[in-house]
Design a protein around this motif. Structure first.
Motif, PDB file in Angstrom:
ATOM      1  N   THR A 197       0.817  -1.220   0.000  1.00  0.00           N
ATOM      2  CA  THR A 197       0.000   0.000   0.000  1.00  0.00           C
ATOM      3  C   THR A 197       0.850   1.269   0.000  1.00  0.00           C
ATOM      4  O   THR A 197       0.313   2.365  -0.079  1.00  0.00           O
ATOM      5  CB  THR A 197      -0.939   0.037   1.222  1.00  0.00           C
ATOM      6  N   ALA A 198       2.162   1.132   0.069  1.00  0.00           N
ATOM      7  CA  ALA A 198       3.039   2.303   0.131  1.00  0.00           C
ATOM      8  C   ALA A 198       2.880   3.189  -1.106  1.00  0.00           C
ATOM      9  O   ALA A 198       2.897   4.417  -0.999  1.00  0.00           O
ATOM     10  CB  ALA A 198       4.493   1.879   0.299  1.00  0.00           C
ATOM     11  N   GLY A 199       2.713   2.593  -2.269  1.00  0.00           N
ATOM     12  CA  GLY A 199       2.541   3.379  -3.491  1.00  0.00           C
ATOM     13  C   GLY A 199       1.291   4.231  -3.450  1.00  0.00           C
ATOM     14  O   GLY A 199       1.318   5.418  -3.811  1.00  0.00           O
ATOM     15  N   ASP A 200       0.187   3.641  -2.991  1.00  0.00           N
ATOM     16  CA  ASP A 200      -1.069   4.393  -2.894  1.00  0.00           C
ATOM     17  C   ASP A 200      -0.968   5.526  -1.876  1.00  0.00           C
ATOM     18  O   ASP A 200      -1.426   6.644  -2.128  1.00  0.00           O
ATOM     19  CB  ASP A 200      -2.222   3.469  -2.506  1.00  0.00           C
ATOM     20  N   LEU A 201      -0.351   5.225  -0.745  1.00  0.00           N
ATOM     21  CA  LEU A 201      -0.230   6.247   0.294  1.00  0.00           C
ATOM     22  C   LEU A 201       0.720   7.363  -0.151  1.00  0.00           C
ATOM     23  O   LEU A 201       0.486   8.537   0.156  1.00  0.00           O
ATOM     24  CB  LEU A 201       0.243   5.617   1.603  1.00  0.00           C
ATOM     25  N   ALA A 202       1.769   7.006  -0.869  1.00  0.00           N
ATOM     26  CA  ALA A 202       2.692   8.025  -1.380  1.00  0.00           C
ATOM     27  C   ALA A 202       1.979   8.933  -2.376  1.00  0.00           C
ATOM     28  O   ALA A 202       2.154  10.156  -2.356  1.00  0.00           O
ATOM     29  CB  ALA A 202       3.904   7.362  -2.034  1.00  0.00           C
ATOM     30  N   GLN A 203       1.171   8.336  -3.215  1.00  0.00           N
ATOM     31  CA  GLN A 203       0.423   9.129  -4.184  1.00  0.00           C
ATOM     32  C   GLN A 203      -0.523  10.100  -3.472  1.00  0.00           C
ATOM     33  O   GLN A 203      -0.667  11.258  -3.866  1.00  0.00           O
ATOM     34  CB  GLN A 203      -0.359   8.191  -5.103  1.00  0.00           C
ATOM     35  N   ASP A 204      -1.125   9.620  -2.399  1.00  0.00           N
ATOM     36  CA  ASP A 204      -2.003  10.479  -1.600  1.00  0.00           C
ATOM     37  C   ASP A 204      -1.221  11.656  -1.011  1.00  0.00           C
ATOM     38  O   ASP A 204      -1.716  12.785  -0.971  1.00  0.00           O
ATOM     39  CB  ASP A 204      -2.664   9.654  -0.495  1.00  0.00           C
ATOM     40  N   ALA A 205       0.021  11.403  -0.561  1.00  0.00           N
ATOM     41  CA  ALA A 205       0.852  12.475  -0.004  1.00  0.00           C
ATOM     42  C   ALA A 205       1.148  13.533  -1.073  1.00  0.00           C
ATOM     43  O   ALA A 205       1.061  14.740  -0.806  1.00  0.00           O
ATOM     44  CB  ALA A 205       2.152  11.900   0.555  1.00  0.00           C
ATOM     45  N   PHE A 206       1.477  13.087  -2.271  1.00  0.00           N
ATOM     46  CA  PHE A 206       1.741  14.041  -3.356  1.00  0.00           C
ATOM     47  C   PHE A 206       0.483  14.851  -3.695  1.00  0.00           C
ATOM     48  O   PHE A 206       0.555  16.057  -3.928  1.00  0.00           O
ATOM     49  CB  PHE A 206       2.255  13.317  -4.605  1.00  0.00           C
ATOM     50  N   LEU A 207      -0.664  14.185  -3.713  1.00  0.00           N
ATOM     51  CA  LEU A 207      -1.910  14.891  -4.020  1.00  0.00           C
ATOM     52  C   LEU A 207      -2.242  15.941  -2.968  1.00  0.00           C
ATOM     53  O   LEU A 207      -2.674  17.044  -3.298  1.00  0.00           O
ATOM     54  CB  LEU A 207      -3.063  13.897  -4.152  1.00  0.00           C
ATOM     55  N   ARG A 208      -2.051  15.584  -1.705  1.00  0.00           N
ATOM     56  CA  ARG A 208      -2.326  16.556  -0.640  1.00  0.00           C
ATOM     57  C   ARG A 208      -1.416  17.767  -0.763  1.00  0.00           C
ATOM     58  O   ARG A 208      -1.847  18.890  -0.540  1.00  0.00           O
ATOM     59  CB  ARG A 208      -2.151  15.903   0.733  1.00  0.00           C
ATOM     60  N   LEU A 209      -0.157  17.516  -1.087  1.00  0.00           N
ATOM     61  CA  LEU A 209       0.774  18.626  -1.251  1.00  0.00           C
ATOM     62  C   LEU A 209       0.381  19.499  -2.445  1.00  0.00           C
ATOM     63  O   LEU A 209       0.447  20.727  -2.378  1.00  0.00           O
ATOM     64  CB  LEU A 209       2.199  18.083  -1.427  1.00  0.00           C
ATOM     65  N   ALA A 210      -0.068  18.851  -3.521  1.00  0.00           N
ATOM     66  CA  ALA A 210      -0.453  19.598  -4.725  1.00  0.00           C
ATOM     67  C   ALA A 210      -1.714  20.430  -4.500  1.00  0.00           C
ATOM     68  O   ALA A 210      -1.904  21.459  -5.150  1.00  0.00           O
ATOM     69  CB  ALA A 210      -0.668  18.637  -5.884  1.00  0.00           C
ATOM     70  N   ARG A 211      -2.569  19.987  -3.583  1.00  0.00           N
ATOM     71  CA  ARG A 211      -3.832  20.680  -3.338  1.00  0.00           C
ATOM     72  C   ARG A 211      -3.712  21.833  -2.349  1.00  0.00           C
ATOM     73  O   ARG A 211      -4.712  22.507  -2.080  1.00  0.00           O
ATOM     74  CB  ARG A 211      -4.871  19.686  -2.814  1.00  0.00           C
ATOM     75  N   LEU A 212      -2.540  22.062  -1.809  1.00  0.00           N
ATOM     76  CA  LEU A 212      -2.382  23.171  -0.864  1.00  0.00           C
ATOM     77  C   LEU A 212      -2.702  24.481  -1.568  1.00  0.00           C
ATOM     78  O   LEU A 212      -2.218  24.730  -2.675  1.00  0.00           O
ATOM     79  CB  LEU A 212      -0.951  23.223  -0.331  1.00  0.00           C
TER      80      LEU A 212
END
Length: 160
Positions: free
Chosen positions: A22-37
């Motif tokens: 699940t690390a790939g999915d969670l990493a993608q979520d981290a990038f998305l959260r950063l992009a949505r700032l």
């Protein structure tokens, strides 16, 4: 930024969660959260923030997984071990402590005093000797005698 940090972020998350799947999915979520700032351009260290966000996401994932496991298992039953000792263990410990107090009380006054100064107050042989006016060798003699007597007392059958 995604290309530069994706693998390292996935490794950080995999290490935190113990779940590389699940690390790939969670990493993608981290990038998305950063992009949505809303003020993403104002962030001074976006890579540092990315790792903090990834760590928090991994932590949230671990907490959610733990809650899920607890829901699946159900409430603990009477046969489950607990951190709190049972009534039998408490009674046994109290009886053992009472027997040990009895063994210490049965020592001669001088031997008991040496034993308590050493084991309770933590004094050295020299400090005990100076306080009681005896040599360190005599302190050692009293401690050895106390241990032998206490051991013998504890080996005897407890009264019923």
């Amino acid at each position: 930024m995604f290309d530069a940090h994706r693998l390292r972020v996935e490794r950080v998350i995999a290490r935190r969660t113990g779940d590389p799947q699940t690390a790939g999915d969670l990493a993608q979520d981290a990038f998305l959260r950063l992009a949505r700032l809303p003020d993403g351009d104002a962030v001074q260290n976006p890579a540092g923030l990315l790792y903090v966000v990834a760590d928090r996401i991994a932590l949230d994932h671990c907490r959610a997984a733990k809650r899920q496991r607890l829901r699946e298992v159900g409430p603990p039953g009477d046969d489950m071990p607990t951190a709190v000792p049972g009534a039998d263990a408490v009674v046994e410990r109290n009886q053992t402590m009472a027997r040990l107090r009895g063994a210490i009380d049965a020592l001669s006054p001088k031997t008991r005093e040496v034993f308590l100064l050493y084991h309770v107050e933590g004094l050295t042989y020299r400090a005990i000797g100076e306080r009681l006016g005896i040599s360190p060798r005599t302190v050692e003699y009293h401690l050895r005698a106390a241990l032998e007597q206490c051991r013998a007392h504890m080996k005897r059958r407890p009264p019923r």
